[in-house]
Design an enzyme around this catalytic site. Sequence first.
Site, PDB file in Angstrom:
ATOM      1  N   GLY A   1       0.840  -1.203   0.000  1.00  0.00           N
ATOM      2  CA  GLY A   1       0.000   0.000   0.000  1.00  0.00           C
ATOM      3  C   GLY A   1       0.871   1.248   0.000  1.00  0.00           C
ATOM      4  O   GLY A   1       0.635   2.193  -0.758  1.00  0.00           O
ATOM      5  N   HIS A   2       1.924   1.234   0.841  1.00  0.00           N
ATOM      6  CA  HIS A   2       2.836   2.389   0.870  1.00  0.00           C
ATOM      7  C   HIS A   2       3.583   2.505  -0.462  1.00  0.00           C
ATOM      8  O   HIS A   2       3.837   3.610  -0.950  1.00  0.00           O
ATOM      9  CB  HIS A   2       3.888   2.228   1.977  1.00  0.00           C
ATOM     10  CG  HIS A   2       3.323   2.227   3.359  1.00  0.00           C
ATOM     11  ND1 HIS A   2       3.303   1.103   4.152  1.00  0.00           N
ATOM     12  CD2 HIS A   2       2.754   3.213   4.085  1.00  0.00           C
ATOM     13  CE1 HIS A   2       2.743   1.406   5.312  1.00  0.00           C
ATOM     14  NE2 HIS A   2       2.403   2.659   5.297  1.00  0.00           N
TER      15      HIS A   2
ATOM     16  N   GLN B   1      -0.384  10.329  18.122  1.00  0.00           N
ATOM     17  CA  GLN B   1      -1.639   9.969  17.467  1.00  0.00           C
ATOM     18  C   GLN B   1      -2.216   8.652  17.979  1.00  0.00           C
ATOM     19  O   GLN B   1      -3.216   8.170  17.464  1.00  0.00           O
ATOM     20  CB  GLN B   1      -1.479   9.955  15.943  1.00  0.00           C
ATOM     21  CG  GLN B   1      -0.625   8.838  15.379  1.00  0.00           C
ATOM     22  CD  GLN B   1      -0.417   9.043  13.881  1.00  0.00           C
ATOM     23  OE1 GLN B   1       0.373   9.868  13.454  1.00  0.00           O
ATOM     24  NE2 GLN B   1      -1.138   8.292  13.056  1.00  0.00           N
TER      25      GLN B   1
ATOM     26  N   ASP C   1      -7.431   6.052   4.442  1.00  0.00           N
ATOM     27  CA  ASP C   1      -7.630   6.911   5.617  1.00  0.00           C
ATOM     28  C   ASP C   1      -8.291   8.202   5.136  1.00  0.00           C
ATOM     29  O   ASP C   1      -7.680   9.271   5.117  1.00  0.00           O
ATOM     30  CB  ASP C   1      -6.285   7.200   6.296  1.00  0.00           C
ATOM     31  CG  ASP C   1      -5.662   5.932   6.831  1.00  0.00           C
ATOM     32  OD1 ASP C   1      -6.285   5.288   7.681  1.00  0.00           O
ATOM     33  OD2 ASP C   1      -4.565   5.567   6.382  1.00  0.00           O
TER      34      ASP C   1
ATOM     35  N   GLN D   1      -8.470  11.237   7.467  1.00  0.00           N
ATOM     36  CA  GLN D   1      -7.129  11.814   7.640  1.00  0.00           C
ATOM     37  C   GLN D   1      -6.777  12.699   6.440  1.00  0.00           C
ATOM     38  O   GLN D   1      -6.289  13.825   6.583  1.00  0.00           O
ATOM     39  CB  GLN D   1      -6.116  10.680   7.798  1.00  0.00           C
ATOM     40  CG  GLN D   1      -4.676  11.127   7.680  1.00  0.00           C
ATOM     41  CD  GLN D   1      -3.692  10.020   8.022  1.00  0.00           C
ATOM     42  OE1 GLN D   1      -3.510   9.690   9.173  1.00  0.00           O
ATOM     43  NE2 GLN D   1      -3.034   9.447   7.025  1.00  0.00           N
TER      44      GLN D   1
ATOM     45  N   SER E   1      -3.428  -3.155   4.916  1.00  0.00           N
ATOM     46  CA  SER E   1      -3.131  -2.436   6.156  1.00  0.00           C
ATOM     47  C   SER E   1      -2.134  -3.267   6.936  1.00  0.00           C
ATOM     48  O   SER E   1      -2.175  -4.503   6.886  1.00  0.00           O
ATOM     49  CB  SER E   1      -4.418  -2.275   6.975  1.00  0.00           C
ATOM     50  OG  SER E   1      -4.107  -1.972   8.314  1.00  0.00           O
ATOM     51  N   SER E   2      -1.249  -2.587   7.680  1.00  0.00           N
ATOM     52  CA  SER E   2      -0.303  -3.371   8.485  1.00  0.00           C
ATOM     53  C   SER E   2      -1.054  -4.117   9.587  1.00  0.00           C
ATOM     54  O   SER E   2      -0.549  -5.082  10.145  1.00  0.00           O
ATOM     55  CB  SER E   2       0.786  -2.470   9.075  1.00  0.00           C
ATOM     56  OG  SER E   2       0.338  -1.167   9.196  1.00  0.00           O
TER      57      SER E   2
HETATM   58  O1  PAF Z   1      -1.174   7.422   7.828  1.00  0.00           O
HETATM   59  C1  PAF Z   1      -0.155   7.326   8.556  1.00  0.00           C
HETATM   60  O2  PAF Z   1       0.630   6.381   8.440  1.00  0.00           O
HETATM   61  C2  PAF Z   1       0.070   8.385   9.622  1.00  0.00           C
HETATM   62  O3  PAF Z   1      -1.128   8.812  10.184  1.00  0.00           O
HETATM   63  C3  PAF Z   1       0.904   9.561   9.118  1.00  0.00           C
HETATM   64  C4  PAF Z   1       0.173  10.336   8.037  1.00  0.00           C
HETATM   65  C5  PAF Z   1       2.237   9.065   8.589  1.00  0.00           C
HETATM   66  C6  PAF Z   1       1.178  10.537  10.280  1.00  0.00           C
HETATM   67  O4  PAF Z   1       1.886   9.907  11.309  1.00  0.00           O
END
Ligand code: PAF
Length: 294
Positions: A39-40, A64, A153, A156, A188-189
């Site tokens: 995903g990343h 967070q 997300d 976010q 997702s991890s």
């Molecule tokens: O989506 C994430 O992995 C985190 O919320 C982020 C945007 C890297 C902020 O820590």
Amino acid sequence: MSGMQIIRSRGELQALADAERGAGRRIALVPTMGAIHTGHLALVEEARRRADRVWVSIFVNPTQFDDPADYDGYPRSFEGDLRACREAGVDVVYAPRPEELYPPGAQTWVEVSELSKPLCGAAREGHFRGVTTVVSKLLLAAKPHVAVFGEKDFQQLALIRRMARDLGFDVEIVGAPTVREADGLARSSRNLRLGPQARKQALALVRALDGAGQAVAAGERDTVKLLAGVRGEIAKASLAEIDYAELRDPESLEPSPATLAGPALLALAVRFSPDPDGRGAEVRLIDNRVLLGL
Ligand code: PAF
């Protein structure tokens, strides 16, 4: 530039950003908390399409996490992450130490007041304040032209867009489509922590989204009926418990009207218990789809 640079210091990163900008090169930043998965890597590819240099930040952001156990248990795999970034052609990994981003006595926060209240914000006190604060710090450190975030997300992403607009960050915020496993589960991890039975049942999320998408395509506009269908689909999964299943405006995140007249975000968060034989952990998964999108 040859080889991937690993940078720990903000000053060094800012100097490199100035040099790259001075040479007319575009920088794209992909912020991550590590545990890099495909995903990343899709975000890295999106970044590559939009810039000359791709920078990835790896920082497990303590502010967070509303639950310290979740922070402690968050998967950390720095060496593997570096390998994955190198193979993906990343130019710079920024991996700051916590005390650099949060110096002792730090008391400055960035908060998007309204968008951070519903959905994940309702269940996770302070979560989004932590996200917007750290993303601000990362943007100030890397000075990217573009920053890429996943649409999985969704809230976010909406918050970060609003923050960048409200504070006048000179950066383009880009959303990249959710990457899915072959069977449709959003990457997702956290998926790795599901027990085998919970992993099968986790498909309830994508089935619920598909069902709602089909209902809308067939003409259904009644939000109560659409959400009843979603809840019914998820109720078939014995290990699942709904945290939220809501229809909201994709930009303001206000609740959708009783009869849909335009795009609506269907947002789901579902908690899965460990398997009855004790395998797996409790895992909360999220997924979403914009219905009636353009
Ligand atoms: O989506 C994430 O992995 C985190 O919320 C982020 C945007 C890297 C902020 O820590």
